[in-house]
Design a protein around this motif. Structure first.
Motif, mmCIF file in Angstrom:
data_model
loop_
_atom_site.group_PDB
_atom_site.id
_atom_site.type_symbol
_atom_site.label_atom_id
_atom_site.label_comp_id
_atom_site.label_asym_id
_atom_site.label_seq_id
_atom_site.Cartn_x
_atom_site.Cartn_y
_atom_site.Cartn_z
ATOM 1 N N GLU A 329 -7.960 25.305 32.880
ATOM 2 C CA GLU A 329 -9.346 25.443 32.422
ATOM 3 C C GLU A 329 -10.002 24.070 32.260
ATOM 4 O O GLU A 329 -11.194 23.898 32.531
ATOM 5 C CB GLU A 329 -9.379 26.205 31.098
ATOM 6 C CG GLU A 329 -10.775 26.527 30.612
ATOM 7 C CD GLU A 329 -10.770 27.374 29.362
ATOM 8 O OE1 GLU A 329 -11.870 27.759 28.918
ATOM 9 O OE2 GLU A 329 -9.683 27.649 28.818
ATOM 10 N N ALA A 332 -11.053 22.829 35.680
ATOM 11 C CA ALA A 332 -11.847 23.762 36.479
ATOM 12 C C ALA A 332 -13.303 23.318 36.533
ATOM 13 O O ALA A 332 -13.819 22.670 35.612
ATOM 14 C CB ALA A 332 -11.754 25.167 35.890
ATOM 15 N N ALA A 333 -13.975 23.647 37.616
ATOM 16 C CA ALA A 333 -15.390 23.326 37.782
ATOM 17 C C ALA A 333 -16.131 24.575 38.236
ATOM 18 O O ALA A 333 -15.575 25.431 38.926
ATOM 19 C CB ALA A 333 -15.567 22.209 38.807
ATOM 20 N N THR A 334 -17.389 24.679 37.834
ATOM 21 C CA THR A 334 -18.205 25.815 38.240
ATOM 22 C C THR A 334 -18.450 25.769 39.739
ATOM 23 O O THR A 334 -18.782 24.718 40.297
ATOM 24 C CB THR A 334 -19.547 25.805 37.495
ATOM 25 O OG1 THR A 334 -19.294 25.823 36.084
ATOM 26 C CG2 THR A 334 -20.378 27.016 37.877
ATOM 27 N N GLU A 335 -18.278 26.891 40.384
ATOM 28 C CA GLU A 335 -18.447 26.964 41.828
ATOM 29 C C GLU A 335 -19.630 27.863 42.166
ATOM 30 O O GLU A 335 -19.805 28.919 41.563
ATOM 31 C CB GLU A 335 -17.183 27.526 42.486
ATOM 32 C CG GLU A 335 -17.268 27.630 43.996
ATOM 33 C CD GLU A 335 -16.007 28.219 44.611
ATOM 34 O OE1 GLU A 335 -15.957 28.367 45.841
ATOM 35 O OE2 GLU A 335 -15.079 28.538 43.839
ATOM 36 N N LYS A 336 -20.440 27.424 43.110
ATOM 37 C CA LYS A 336 -21.557 28.231 43.579
ATOM 38 C C LYS A 336 -21.385 28.517 45.062
ATOM 39 O O LYS A 336 -21.033 27.631 45.839
ATOM 40 C CB LYS A 336 -22.890 27.513 43.348
ATOM 41 C CG LYS A 336 -23.327 27.476 41.886
ATOM 42 C CD LYS A 336 -24.741 26.944 41.755
ATOM 43 C CE LYS A 336 -25.203 26.981 40.305
ATOM 44 N NZ LYS A 336 -26.607 26.498 40.164
ATOM 45 N N THR A 341 -24.931 32.437 43.598
ATOM 46 C CA THR A 341 -24.196 33.021 42.476
ATOM 47 C C THR A 341 -23.007 32.165 42.107
ATOM 48 O O THR A 341 -22.539 31.343 42.886
ATOM 49 C CB THR A 341 -23.716 34.437 42.835
ATOM 50 O OG1 THR A 341 -22.901 34.374 44.011
ATOM 51 C CG2 THR A 341 -24.882 35.361 43.063
#
Length: 341
Positions: A329, A332-336, A341
């Protein structure tokens, strides 16, 4: 019965019943309808007739409430307080005897025991698949003997059990328990052990006196006309915990005999590299069909969790090991994706 006559069109509605099940009978005089077709004005009349019938149909189906599955726990008036977590470190010998925090202890207990009520799903699956997928039969020693279970299925036998020496009260040859489970396991919440780690047995509330009279343990195993009946009520429901696919021999301390491990020989979170998922969850599939070939192509130690989603992709992958979650966690990185989305 109502009869309406207009020109040459006769329409009869016999016992039109607005229910979720049946509109008993709607008869349109075929000869009269055929006579109407050449004339435009009569076609308009026919259109009005069709609109009337369509309106009746809409009333029938819009009046049907959506059939929701029954939440048996709620129906029995239970709340989360009726499903307490086990705080005792009942699986202490596993995972190298590692010391765990209280939250981690409760997490491992849940991982190895808790089916979350999915015994209802697996029971319905056995019925709706006409016996094709039947976890209760998979656990029976006549189908897969305990002494060959790891070799054939890749499943881990629970310590404290032995091969069935006789049938139980229902004519099933399930593993016999020779040592009690660790104290503190409420069987009304977690079911009773089956002899295979990750699979728990629950009494089937639908197994009433009538079902008991119809039950035959020998025919359940040997008679396709019997076990393929989707009305067959089994005496047990089988719940599946996460550990069913994740408990495996500990590579740092493997068992001398993989068919008879001790608790200290087992790891709860590595991911079972030996499971034969097709045979475990679809034990009645016969050789020669497409479904058999799809399952046979799946390597040991893999799971295709999207199979039921009908994505039409045969894509089994290794069962993930569960560790270093906090570290995962952290990095982790936000993925688009392309659509934002």
């Amino acid at each position: 019965m109502k009869t309406r006559r207009k020109d040459r069109t006769e329409i009869k509605f016999d016992s039109l019943e607005f229910s979720c099940h049946t509109v008993h009978e709607r008869r349109i005089n075929d000869d009269s309808v055929k006579a109407l077709l050449p004339a435009r004005r009569d076609l308009l009349r026919l259109a009005r007739v069709g609109s009337y019938v369509l309106g009746c149909t809409m009333l029938v189906f819009t009046g049907c409430g959506k059939k929701e599955p029954i939440d048996e726990a709620k129906a029995a008036g239970k709340t989360t307080a009726d499903f307490p977590q086990i705080t005792a470190d009942i699986f202490k010998p596993m995972d190298g005897g590692i010391d765990l925090k209280p939250e981690e202890i409760m997490g491992r207990n849940t991982w190895n025991l808790w089916s979350g009520g999915n015994q209802h799903f697996w029971n319905q699956t056995a019925q709706d698949s006409f016996g094709l997928m039947d976890l209760l039969k998979m656990l029976d020693n006549r189908k897969f003997p305990r002494g060959e279970r790891f070799k054939t299925l890749g499943l881990v036998n629970e310590p404290g059990f032995r091969t069935a020496g006789k049938p139980d009260e229902f004519g099933l040859w399930l593993d016999e328990q020779v040592q009690p489970e660790p104290e503190g396991i409420d069987q009304t919440v977690y079911g009773k052990p089956s002899g295979v780690l990750g699979f728990r047995l629950f009494p089937n509330p639908e197994f009433n006196d009538e079902a008991r009279k119809k039950w035959d343990g020998d025919r359940f195993m040997n008679d396709p006309t019997y076990y393929n009946d989707n009305r067959l009520v089994r005496p047990y429901r089988v719940g599946v915990a996460c550990g069913s696919c994740h408990i495996s021999p500990n590579p740092s301390n493997p068992p001398e005999d993989p068919e008879n491990p001790r608790w200290e020989n087992l790891a709860s979170a590595i991911g079972n590299q030996y499971i034969n998922e097709g045979k475990v969850f679809a034990c009645n599939v016969q050789k020669g069909g497409f479904f058999y070939e799809m399952l046979a192509a799946q390597p040991r130690g893999t799971s295709d969790t999207s199979r039921i989603a009908t994505d039409h992709i045969n894509n089994p992958n290794a069962i993930n090991a569960i560790f270093l979650l906090a570290e995962r966690e952290r990095i982790a990185a936000t993925e688009k994706v392309a659509d934002g989305t």
